[in-house]
Motif scaffolding. Structure first.
Motif, PDB file in Angstrom:
ATOM      1  N   SER A  21      37.480  56.112  35.533  1.00 27.79           N
ATOM      2  CA  SER A  21      37.677  54.821  35.481  1.00 27.79           C
ATOM      3  C   SER A  21      36.901  53.467  36.223  1.00 27.79           C
ATOM      4  CB  SER A  21      38.779  54.496  36.797  1.00 27.79           C
ATOM      5  OG  SER A  21      38.359  54.283  38.314  1.00 27.79           O
ATOM      6  N   ALA A  22      37.459  52.153  35.910  1.00 24.69           N
ATOM      7  CA  ALA A  22      36.427  51.126  36.461  1.00 24.69           C
ATOM      8  C   ALA A  22      36.137  51.134  37.909  1.00 24.69           C
ATOM      9  CB  ALA A  22      37.401  49.963  35.543  1.00 24.69           C
ATOM     10  N   ALA A  23      37.252  51.625  38.602  1.00 26.69           N
ATOM     11  CA  ALA A  23      37.120  51.084  39.881  1.00 26.69           C
ATOM     12  C   ALA A  23      36.073  52.271  40.281  1.00 26.69           C
ATOM     13  CB  ALA A  23      38.803  51.771  40.769  1.00 26.69           C
ATOM     14  N   ASP A  24      35.906  53.643  39.637  1.00 22.45           N
ATOM     15  CA  ASP A  24      34.599  55.011  40.184  1.00 22.45           C
ATOM     16  C   ASP A  24      33.357  53.859  39.301  1.00 22.45           C
ATOM     17  OD1 ASP A  24      36.797  56.112  41.248  1.00 22.45           O
ATOM     18  OD2 ASP A  24      36.860  57.498  39.189  1.00 22.45           O
ATOM     19  N   ILE A  25      33.796  53.457  38.089  1.00 21.90           N
ATOM     20  CA  ILE A  25      32.371  53.254  37.811  1.00 21.90           C
ATOM     21  C   ILE A  25      31.611  51.915  39.150  1.00 21.90           C
ATOM     22  CG2 ILE A  25      31.362  51.284  35.940  1.00 21.90           C
ATOM     23  CD1 ILE A  25      33.832  52.998  34.204  1.00 21.90           C
ATOM     24  N   ALA A  26      32.596  51.572  39.173  1.00 22.68           N
ATOM     25  CA  ALA A  26      32.342  49.861  40.796  1.00 22.68           C
ATOM     26  C   ALA A  26      31.797  50.432  41.869  1.00 22.68           C
ATOM     27  CB  ALA A  26      33.454  49.077  40.238  1.00 22.68           C
ATOM     28  N   ALA A  27      32.562  51.449  42.515  1.00 21.94           N
ATOM     29  CA  ALA A  27      32.315  52.290  43.433  1.00 21.94           C
ATOM     30  C   ALA A  27      30.654  53.073  42.713  1.00 21.94           C
ATOM     31  CB  ALA A  27      32.809  52.945  43.958  1.00 21.94           C
ATOM     32  N   CYS A  28      30.226  53.196  41.924  1.00 21.36           N
ATOM     33  CA  CYS A  28      28.939  54.831  41.859  1.00 21.36           C
ATOM     34  C   CYS A  28      27.678  53.254  41.425  1.00 21.36           C
ATOM     35  CB  CYS A  28      29.130  54.922  40.423  1.00 21.36           C
ATOM     36  SG  CYS A  28      28.110  55.881  39.879  1.00 21.36           S
ATOM     37  N   PHE A  29      28.467  51.871  41.335  1.00 20.30           N
ATOM     38  CA  PHE A  29      27.563  51.070  40.894  1.00 20.30           C
ATOM     39  C   PHE A  29      27.145  50.074  41.337  1.00 20.30           C
ATOM     40  CE2 PHE A  29      27.918  53.726  36.634  1.00 20.30           C
ATOM     41  CZ  PHE A  29      26.243  53.528  36.599  1.00 20.30           C
ATOM     42  N   GLN A  47      32.097  44.880  41.568  1.00 19.50           N
ATOM     43  CA  GLN A  47      33.479  44.294  41.653  1.00 19.50           C
ATOM     44  C   GLN A  47      33.767  44.987  40.440  1.00 19.50           C
ATOM     45  OE1 GLN A  47      33.373  40.221  42.559  1.00 19.50           O
ATOM     46  NE2 GLN A  47      32.726  40.668  44.540  1.00 19.50           N
ATOM     47  N   ALA A  48      35.177  45.536  40.020  1.00 20.53           N
ATOM     48  CA  ALA A  48      36.069  46.376  38.712  1.00 20.53           C
ATOM     49  C   ALA A  48      36.703  44.959  38.800  1.00 20.53           C
ATOM     50  CB  ALA A  48      36.708  47.278  38.644  1.00 20.53           C
ATOM     51  N   GLY A  49      36.486  44.283  39.306  1.00 22.00           N
ATOM     52  CA  GLY A  49      37.813  42.638  38.806  1.00 22.00           C
ATOM     53  C   GLY A  49      39.108  43.702  38.001  1.00 22.00           C
ATOM     54  N   LYS A  50      39.324  42.832  37.059  1.00 26.81           N
ATOM     55  CA  LYS A  50      40.953  43.387  36.529  1.00 26.81           C
ATOM     56  C   LYS A  50      40.542  43.997  34.918  1.00 26.81           C
ATOM     57  CE  LYS A  50      43.282  39.570  38.101  1.00 26.81           C
ATOM     58  NZ  LYS A  50      44.341  38.705  37.569  1.00 26.81           N
ATOM     59  N   ASP A  51      39.183  45.172  35.222  1.00 23.65           N
ATOM     60  CA  ASP A  51      38.875  45.367  34.053  1.00 23.65           C
ATOM     61  C   ASP A  51      40.193  47.074  33.905  1.00 23.65           C
ATOM     62  OD1 ASP A  51      37.810  48.036  32.414  1.00 23.65           O
ATOM     63  OD2 ASP A  51      35.900  46.659  32.571  1.00 23.65           O
ATOM     64  N   PRO A  52      40.611  47.232  32.614  1.00 25.37           N
ATOM     65  CA  PRO A  52      41.778  48.100  32.563  1.00 25.37           C
ATOM     66  C   PRO A  52      41.159  49.197  32.594  1.00 25.37           C
ATOM     67  CG  PRO A  52      41.435  47.346  30.762  1.00 25.37           C
ATOM     68  CD  PRO A  52      40.748  46.319  31.386  1.00 25.37           C
TER      69      PRO A  52
END
Length: 195
Positions: free
Chosen positions: A10-18, A21-26
């Protein structure tokens, strides 16, 4: 050269990995093919904050071309060099695996490659805009021994975790030193995308 990869996160998992900030990426996870949107990680030059941004895979071609370009191999080409010199046009392309094909026509097989100790890894990317629509292409390099065993062409330029910030911020002469095959012994290959 790959024209298909997966990003099963998910965008949230990607943001956490890197550290972004995920913002509103769906984004919730799926495959990515040319012309499809996918999340990339960019670094804001002023705030230095990393952000996950959706973009389309395939940059506009040069005037003599017709199809969007999905990968950059000749880094001395005038088409790419201006973009590569500017850090604001570099990005990280998150992926969980990528596909390459091998074998003769009529008997081709698909192989899925992943990084053994990184469930989500980064491919070096560059950004271009087409009528204000953000697009990206991935950098490629010579295949390592594992990839070459299955596919003789180029492979995506996978960045080790410790090189990702350097790709996003370093002077081009320094960043260019990162253009080298990822170690094959640190990768896996299978006939289906890893779960």
């Amino acid at each position: 050269m790959t024209r298909l990869y997966r990003l099963d996160a998910s965008a949230a998992d990607i943001a956490a990995c890197f550290g972004a900030q995920a913002g509103k990426d769906p984004w919730v996870g799926d495959y990515v093919a040319p012309g499809r949107p996918a999340p990339v990680v960019v670094r804001d030059a002023k705030s230095r904050i990393r952000r996950v941004r959706p973009m389309f895979w395939g940059v506009p071609p040069p005037p003599s071309g017709t199809d969007p370009i999905t990968s950059a191999r000749n880094l001395d080409s005038p088409f790419w060099v201006g973009t590569l010199r500017h850090t604001e046009f570099r990005c990280l392309i998150p992926a969980t695996s990528f596909a390459l094909w091998s074998g003769p026509d009529g008997a081709r097989r698909q192989h899925w490659f992943a990084v053994a100790d990184q469930p989500i890894f980064a491919i070096a990317g560059i950004i271009r805009f087409a009528d204000e629509i953000p697009t990206f292409a991935m950098l490629t390099t010579d295949p390592n021994r594992l990839v070459a065993h299955h596919h003789s062409g180029a492979m995506p330029l996978i960045l080790p975790a410790e090189a990702q910030e350097r790709w996003l911020t370093a002077d081009w002469k320094d960043a260019r030193a990162l253009v080298t095959p990822f170690p094959g012994q640190a990768m896996t290959v299978s006939d289906t995308p890893p779960q």
